[in-house]
Design a protein around this motif. Structure first.
Motif, PDB file in Angstrom:
ATOM      1  N   VAL A 200      32.312  41.883  39.520  1.00 33.38           N
ATOM      2  CA  VAL A 200      32.815  41.493  41.126  1.00 33.38           C
ATOM      3  C   VAL A 200      33.456  39.976  40.842  1.00 33.38           C
ATOM      4  O   VAL A 200      34.475  39.778  41.302  1.00 33.38           O
ATOM      5  CB  VAL A 200      32.197  41.844  41.962  1.00 33.38           C
ATOM      6  CG1 VAL A 200      32.843  41.476  43.505  1.00 33.38           C
ATOM      7  CG2 VAL A 200      32.068  43.285  41.903  1.00 33.38           C
ATOM      8  N   LEU A 201      32.458  39.101  40.518  1.00 38.54           N
ATOM      9  CA  LEU A 201      32.801  37.574  40.575  1.00 38.54           C
ATOM     10  C   LEU A 201      33.743  37.265  39.660  1.00 38.54           C
ATOM     11  O   LEU A 201      34.655  36.200  40.014  1.00 38.54           O
ATOM     12  CB  LEU A 201      31.539  36.797  40.252  1.00 38.54           C
ATOM     13  CG  LEU A 201      30.572  37.004  41.612  1.00 38.54           C
ATOM     14  CD1 LEU A 201      29.252  36.200  40.911  1.00 38.54           C
ATOM     15  CD2 LEU A 201      31.008  36.042  42.658  1.00 38.54           C
ATOM     16  N   SER A 202      33.860  37.938  38.627  1.00 33.40           N
ATOM     17  CA  SER A 202      34.829  37.433  37.695  1.00 33.40           C
ATOM     18  C   SER A 202      36.410  37.888  37.953  1.00 33.40           C
ATOM     19  O   SER A 202      37.399  37.597  37.559  1.00 33.40           O
ATOM     20  CB  SER A 202      34.693  38.047  36.242  1.00 33.40           C
ATOM     21  OG  SER A 202      34.688  39.594  36.222  1.00 33.40           O
ATOM     22  N   ASP A 203      36.292  39.035  38.811  1.00 34.22           N
ATOM     23  CA  ASP A 203      37.631  39.558  39.591  1.00 34.22           C
ATOM     24  C   ASP A 203      38.681  39.479  38.511  1.00 34.22           C
ATOM     25  O   ASP A 203      40.047  39.022  38.558  1.00 34.22           O
ATOM     26  CB  ASP A 203      38.025  38.651  40.633  1.00 34.22           C
ATOM     27  CG  ASP A 203      39.271  39.129  41.266  1.00 34.22           C
ATOM     28  OD1 ASP A 203      39.419  40.302  41.391  1.00 34.22           O
ATOM     29  OD2 ASP A 203      40.101  38.194  42.109  1.00 34.22           O
ATOM     30  N   PRO A 204      38.495  40.496  37.287  1.00 38.45           N
ATOM     31  CA  PRO A 204      39.704  40.689  36.531  1.00 38.45           C
ATOM     32  C   PRO A 204      40.902  41.349  36.946  1.00 38.45           C
ATOM     33  O   PRO A 204      40.926  41.745  38.070  1.00 38.45           O
ATOM     34  CB  PRO A 204      38.988  41.641  35.687  1.00 38.45           C
ATOM     35  CG  PRO A 204      38.184  42.683  36.352  1.00 38.45           C
ATOM     36  CD  PRO A 204      37.636  41.645  37.412  1.00 38.45           C
ATOM     37  N   PHE A 229      31.804  48.864  42.697  1.00 40.13           N
ATOM     38  CA  PHE A 229      32.635  48.963  41.655  1.00 40.13           C
ATOM     39  C   PHE A 229      33.824  49.612  42.154  1.00 40.13           C
ATOM     40  O   PHE A 229      35.067  49.292  41.522  1.00 40.13           O
ATOM     41  CB  PHE A 229      32.005  50.080  40.683  1.00 40.13           C
ATOM     42  CG  PHE A 229      32.836  50.058  39.367  1.00 40.13           C
ATOM     43  CD1 PHE A 229      32.910  49.682  38.430  1.00 40.13           C
ATOM     44  CD2 PHE A 229      33.442  51.661  39.512  1.00 40.13           C
ATOM     45  CE1 PHE A 229      33.947  50.130  37.215  1.00 40.13           C
ATOM     46  CE2 PHE A 229      34.235  52.096  38.710  1.00 40.13           C
ATOM     47  CZ  PHE A 229      34.547  51.228  37.537  1.00 40.13           C
ATOM     48  N   ARG A 230      33.761  50.721  43.151  1.00 43.43           N
ATOM     49  CA  ARG A 230      34.944  51.397  43.443  1.00 43.43           C
ATOM     50  C   ARG A 230      36.136  50.266  44.212  1.00 43.43           C
ATOM     51  O   ARG A 230      37.133  50.466  44.044  1.00 43.43           O
ATOM     52  CB  ARG A 230      34.435  52.523  44.376  1.00 43.43           C
ATOM     53  CG  ARG A 230      33.950  53.739  43.819  1.00 43.43           C
ATOM     54  CD  ARG A 230      33.482  54.525  44.870  1.00 43.43           C
ATOM     55  NE  ARG A 230      33.022  55.821  44.400  1.00 43.43           N
ATOM     56  CZ  ARG A 230      33.805  56.830  44.073  1.00 43.43           C
ATOM     57  NH1 ARG A 230      35.104  56.796  44.154  1.00 43.43           N
ATOM     58  NH2 ARG A 230      33.384  57.951  43.434  1.00 43.43           N
ATOM     59  N   GLN A 232      36.273  47.111  43.592  1.00 42.04           N
ATOM     60  CA  GLN A 232      37.051  46.231  42.561  1.00 42.04           C
ATOM     61  C   GLN A 232      37.587  46.991  41.744  1.00 42.04           C
ATOM     62  O   GLN A 232      38.924  46.529  41.519  1.00 42.04           O
ATOM     63  CB  GLN A 232      35.710  45.655  41.601  1.00 42.04           C
ATOM     64  CG  GLN A 232      36.311  44.844  40.555  1.00 42.04           C
ATOM     65  CD  GLN A 232      36.761  43.589  41.220  1.00 42.04           C
ATOM     66  OE1 GLN A 232      36.224  43.000  42.001  1.00 42.04           O
ATOM     67  NE2 GLN A 232      38.171  43.023  40.955  1.00 42.04           N
ATOM     68  N   ALA A 233      37.598  48.281  41.366  1.00 41.40           N
ATOM     69  CA  ALA A 233      38.614  49.175  40.785  1.00 41.40           C
ATOM     70  C   ALA A 233      39.933  49.252  41.586  1.00 41.40           C
ATOM     71  O   ALA A 233      40.862  49.351  41.107  1.00 41.40           O
ATOM     72  CB  ALA A 233      37.978  50.547  40.487  1.00 41.40           C
ATOM     73  N   ALA A 234      39.696  49.327  43.011  1.00 43.36           N
ATOM     74  CA  ALA A 234      40.822  49.428  43.876  1.00 43.36           C
ATOM     75  C   ALA A 234      41.519  48.023  43.836  1.00 43.36           C
ATOM     76  O   ALA A 234      42.857  48.161  43.960  1.00 43.36           O
ATOM     77  CB  ALA A 234      40.606  49.903  45.041  1.00 43.36           C
ATOM     78  N   LEU A 235      40.865  47.023  43.739  1.00 44.19           N
ATOM     79  CA  LEU A 235      41.623  45.746  43.702  1.00 44.19           C
ATOM     80  C   LEU A 235      42.253  45.341  42.269  1.00 44.19           C
ATOM     81  O   LEU A 235      43.428  45.062  42.543  1.00 44.19           O
ATOM     82  CB  LEU A 235      40.370  44.669  44.127  1.00 44.19           C
ATOM     83  CG  LEU A 235      41.098  43.187  44.182  1.00 44.19           C
ATOM     84  CD1 LEU A 235      41.944  42.978  45.351  1.00 44.19           C
ATOM     85  CD2 LEU A 235      39.864  42.360  44.270  1.00 44.19           C
ATOM     86  N   SER A 236      41.488  45.461  41.344  1.00 42.96           N
ATOM     87  CA  SER A 236      42.106  45.263  40.062  1.00 42.96           C
ATOM     88  C   SER A 236      43.160  46.451  39.567  1.00 42.96           C
ATOM     89  O   SER A 236      43.925  45.973  38.646  1.00 42.96           O
ATOM     90  CB  SER A 236      40.931  45.121  39.016  1.00 42.96           C
ATOM     91  OG  SER A 236      40.181  43.861  39.624  1.00 42.96           O
ATOM     92  N   GLY A 237      42.870  47.551  39.822  1.00 41.68           N
ATOM     93  CA  GLY A 237      43.448  48.517  39.339  1.00 41.68           C
ATOM     94  C   GLY A 237      42.705  48.756  38.042  1.00 41.68           C
ATOM     95  O   GLY A 237      42.229  48.076  37.306  1.00 41.68           O
ATOM     96  N   ALA A 238      42.543  50.103  37.732  1.00 40.00           N
ATOM     97  CA  ALA A 238      41.775  50.587  36.505  1.00 40.00           C
ATOM     98  C   ALA A 238      42.622  51.483  35.673  1.00 40.00           C
ATOM     99  O   ALA A 238      43.399  52.325  36.081  1.00 40.00           O
ATOM    100  CB  ALA A 238      40.641  51.358  36.875  1.00 40.00           C
ATOM    101  N   VAL A 239      42.202  51.444  34.225  1.00 40.88           N
ATOM    102  CA  VAL A 239      42.840  52.183  33.332  1.00 40.88           C
ATOM    103  C   VAL A 239      41.770  52.801  32.676  1.00 40.88           C
ATOM    104  O   VAL A 239      40.971  51.895  32.048  1.00 40.88           O
ATOM    105  CB  VAL A 239      43.989  51.544  32.415  1.00 40.88           C
ATOM    106  CG1 VAL A 239      43.281  50.375  31.663  1.00 40.88           C
ATOM    107  CG2 VAL A 239      44.414  52.319  31.469  1.00 40.88           C
TER     108      VAL A 239
END
Length: 272
Positions: A200-204, A229-230, A232-239
Motif C-alpha cells: 500500500v505504501l509503495s502505491d504502484p 488490498f481491495r 489498492q486494487a481499485a486505486l492502482s487497477g489490477a491485471v
C-alpha cells in the motif's frame, strides 16, 4: 567394417532418443513442443492441469506418470527429462538403473528460455525444431505492442503475500512490458513475502496478481479479500495473469508480456 553415415541420416540420428519420459511440468511442455511425433512417451500428471499447464489439452496424447522411479523404469525409457528440483532420490535411482536422465534448470528470463529450447533440441536430436521455436518466440515478442510505460511501476502480489523480485521470469516479463517491478526496487530477489502495508505504501501504478479468482476457498487467498488490498486494487487497477504462463518458460510466456502491456495501457488511459 567401417560404418559411413549417410548425409541424409547424420550420426546424431543414431543416438536420438526414441522413448522419452518427462517427469517435470516444465520439461513436459518443452518436450511436447520440441519432440517429433512418437518420440515423447509420457509426461507428468501436472501437464494435464489447466491451472498450471498451458499445454493441458495436448497432454492427453501421452501416458501419465507421477514421478515414481518404479513406474518410470517399467516404461522402459531411453531418456528421462527432469527439473533440477525434481525428487533427487528418484533421479539418483533411475541413473543407478542405467537410465539416462537430463535435468533442466527453471527459466528465469527469456534468454533462459532460448537456452533451454536449444538444449532440449540437442537432447532430443531436434535442433532445427528448437530454432524454429526460438524464432517464433522472438517473433511474438516483436509483435507485442508495448506503449510508453516509462516510469510506470507495478507490484506482483501472489497468494500468501508473495512477490517476485530480480532473477525471476515474471520480473523479465515486466521489463519486456516496459514496467518497473517495485520488488526489484526494494532489492528483493527471487520470491519473497511482500507485506500488505509495504504494498500500500509503495502505491504502484499497476497491481499484478496471479490466479486471483481461485474457485475453491483457500487460506492462501485471504490476502486478496483484505479491505486494504481491495482498496489498492481499485486505486492502482489490477491485471490478473494466469500463473500457467510464467510457472514455466516457453514461447507461450510472451502472452504474459502482452497482457501486462495491455493492462499498463489501460492504466495509463485512466490515471489515478
Amino acid at each position: 567394417m567401417l560404418a559411413i553415415a549417410h548425409p541424409a541420416f547424420p550420426a546424431a540420428a543414431a543416438s536420438m532418443p526414441r522413448r522419452v519420459v518427462s517427469m517435470n511440468l516444465c520439461t513436459d511442455q518443452m518436450a511436447m513442443l520440441v519432440a517429433e511425433p512418437g518420440q515423447l512417451h509420457s509426461v507428468s500428471f501436472l501437464a494435464a492441469d489447466p491451472v498450471s499447464s498451458v499445454m493441458a489439452p495436448q497432454a492427453g496424447r501421452y501416458a501419465v506418470n507421477h514421478g515414481q522411479a518404479e513406474e518410470i523404469f517399467l516404461m522402459q525409457p531411453d531418456l528421462v527429462l527432469a527439473g533440477t528440483y525434481t525428487a533427487g532420490a528418484t533421479v539418483d535411482l533411475l541413473r543407478r538403473l542405467g537410465i539416462r536422465v537430463e535435468q533442466f534448470a527453471p527459466e528465469n528470463s527469456f534468454d533462459d528460455i532460448r537456452a533451454s529450447l536449444r538444449r532440449m533440441g540437442d537432447v532430443l536430436g531436434q535442433p532445427q525444431r528448437a530454432e524454429q521455436l526460438i524464432a517464433d518466440l522472438d517473433g511474438r515478442l516483436a509483435a507485442v505492442k508495448v506503449g510508453d510505460h516509462a516510469g510506470m511501476t507495478a507490484a506482483i502480489y501472489y497468494a500468501n503475500n508473495y512477490t517476485s523480485g530480480s532473477g525471476t521470469l515474471i520480473d523479465d516479463v515486466m521489463t519486456k512490458a516496459g514496467l518497473v517491478n517495485i520488488a526489484t526496487k526494494f532489492g528483493f530477489a527471487g520470491m519473497e513475502r511482500l507485506p500488505l502495508e509495504l504494498l500500500v505504501l509503495s502505491d504502484p501504478d499497476l497491481l499484478v496478481t496471479a490466479d486471483r479468482n481461485y474457485s475453491a476457498p483457500a487460506l492462501a487467498q485471504q490476502g486478496f479479500e483484505h479491505p486494504a488490498f481491495r482498496a489498492q486494487a481499485a486505486l492502482s487497477g489490477a491485471v490478473d495473469i494466469a500463473s500457467r504462463y510464467t510457472i514455466c518458460g516457453a514461447p507461450f510466456t510472451v502472452e504474459a508480456v502482452r497482457l501486462l502491456s495491455q493492462g499498463a495501457d489501460a492504466r495509463k488511459a485512466s490515471p489515478k
